[in-house]
Every structure is written in structure tokens, then in C-alpha cells.
Design a protein around this motif. Structure first.
Motif, PDB file in Angstrom:
ATOM      1  N   ARG A  45      -0.754  -7.904   1.855  1.00  0.00           N
ATOM      2  CA  ARG A  45      -1.643  -8.259   1.874  1.00  0.00           C
ATOM      3  C   ARG A  45      -2.104  -9.009   1.083  1.00  0.00           C
ATOM      4  O   ARG A  45      -3.247  -9.750   0.144  1.00  0.00           O
ATOM      5  N   GLN A  50      -3.100 -12.255   0.015  1.00  0.00           N
ATOM      6  CA  GLN A  50      -2.380 -13.127   1.294  1.00  0.00           C
ATOM      7  C   GLN A  50      -3.155 -13.439   2.740  1.00  0.00           C
ATOM      8  O   GLN A  50      -2.909 -13.176   4.001  1.00  0.00           O
ATOM      9  N   PHE A  51      -4.694 -12.368   2.471  1.00  0.00           N
ATOM     10  CA  PHE A  51      -4.827 -12.004   3.938  1.00  0.00           C
ATOM     11  C   PHE A  51      -6.095 -13.094   4.789  1.00  0.00           C
ATOM     12  O   PHE A  51      -5.692 -13.747   4.411  1.00  0.00           O
ATOM     13  N   ASP A  55      -7.405 -10.635   9.633  1.00  0.00           N
ATOM     14  CA  ASP A  55      -7.296  -9.041   8.984  1.00  0.00           C
ATOM     15  C   ASP A  55      -8.570  -8.946   8.171  1.00  0.00           C
ATOM     16  O   ASP A  55      -8.767  -7.477   8.896  1.00  0.00           O
TER      17      ASP A  55
END
Length: 110
Positions: A45, A50-51, A55
Motif C-alpha cells: 500500500r 494507497q495507505f 496505517d
């Protein structure tokens, strides 16, 4: 200043420098907090951008704990993080890169 060769990253927390690093214990704590058996998806990710904010916070807490900090997620939520959300994301990404870098991988040390 943190030692990049030891996987360390410095995060300014409430105006004070804190050393963070993903030790084996910190990684185990991170896995437990995320409810997963592997960190591969998390690394992917970050590589793909795409975190989530969760996260980033989980990584920063794990890294700080690996560096000796004894705070909690609640402490971090109310703290002033140097660089704000972008600074925290940069630290999280650097922690991952340094934790999983192979010897001689110069890209993870910068």
C-alpha cells in the motif's frame, strides 16, 4: 539525528526529536494492532501510495515504541507531529523502507 544504517528515523513530537525504528518487537506489535498476519500488504500500500491515515499512525506508534517511546496511540493523537500529516507519512514510509532494506540498498538510507 537518527542512524539510517540502524533503521532509525527522527520524528519531531511536541517539539522534541524522537528516534523511531521498526524493531522485531515493534513489527509484532504493528501486526497485532492491524489484525493481520503479514506486513506485505501494508508495504505494498505504501509503495502504491494507497495507505490510510490509520496505517501511518500505526507505523509511527510502532516505530516510536521501537525507539524506546512509551506512549500510546492516544498520546500520538493529541501530539503535535513535526511536518503534520505529510511529515508523519514520510516518517512512516522511511521506517518501512529502512526496516526491510537489504545491506547496500542506498535508496532506503536517504
Amino acid at each position: 539525528m537518527g542512524n539510517p544504517w540502524a533503521g532509525e528515523v527522527v520524528l519531531m513530537l511536541n517539539g522534541e526529536p524522537q528516534v523511531a525504528k521498526l524493531t522485531l518487537g515493534a513489527l509484532a506489535e504493528l501486526e497485532a494492532s492491524m489484525g493481520t498476519d503479514t506486513l506485505v500488504a501494508l508495504v505494498e500500500r505504501f509503495e502504491q501510495g494507497q495507505f490510510s491515515t490509520r496505517d501511518v499512525l500505526a507505523l509511527v506508534v510502532a516505530g516510536l515504541r521501537g525507539g524506546g517511546w512509551r506512549g500510546s496511540m492516544g498520546d500520538l493523537l493529541s501530539a503535535d507531529i513535526g511536518g503534520g500529516p505529510v511529515g508523519a507519512a514520510r516518517v512512516a514510509g522511511a521506517l518501512l523502507a529502512r526496516a526491510f532494506a537489504l545491506p547496500g540498498d542506498a535508496d532506503a538510507r536517504t
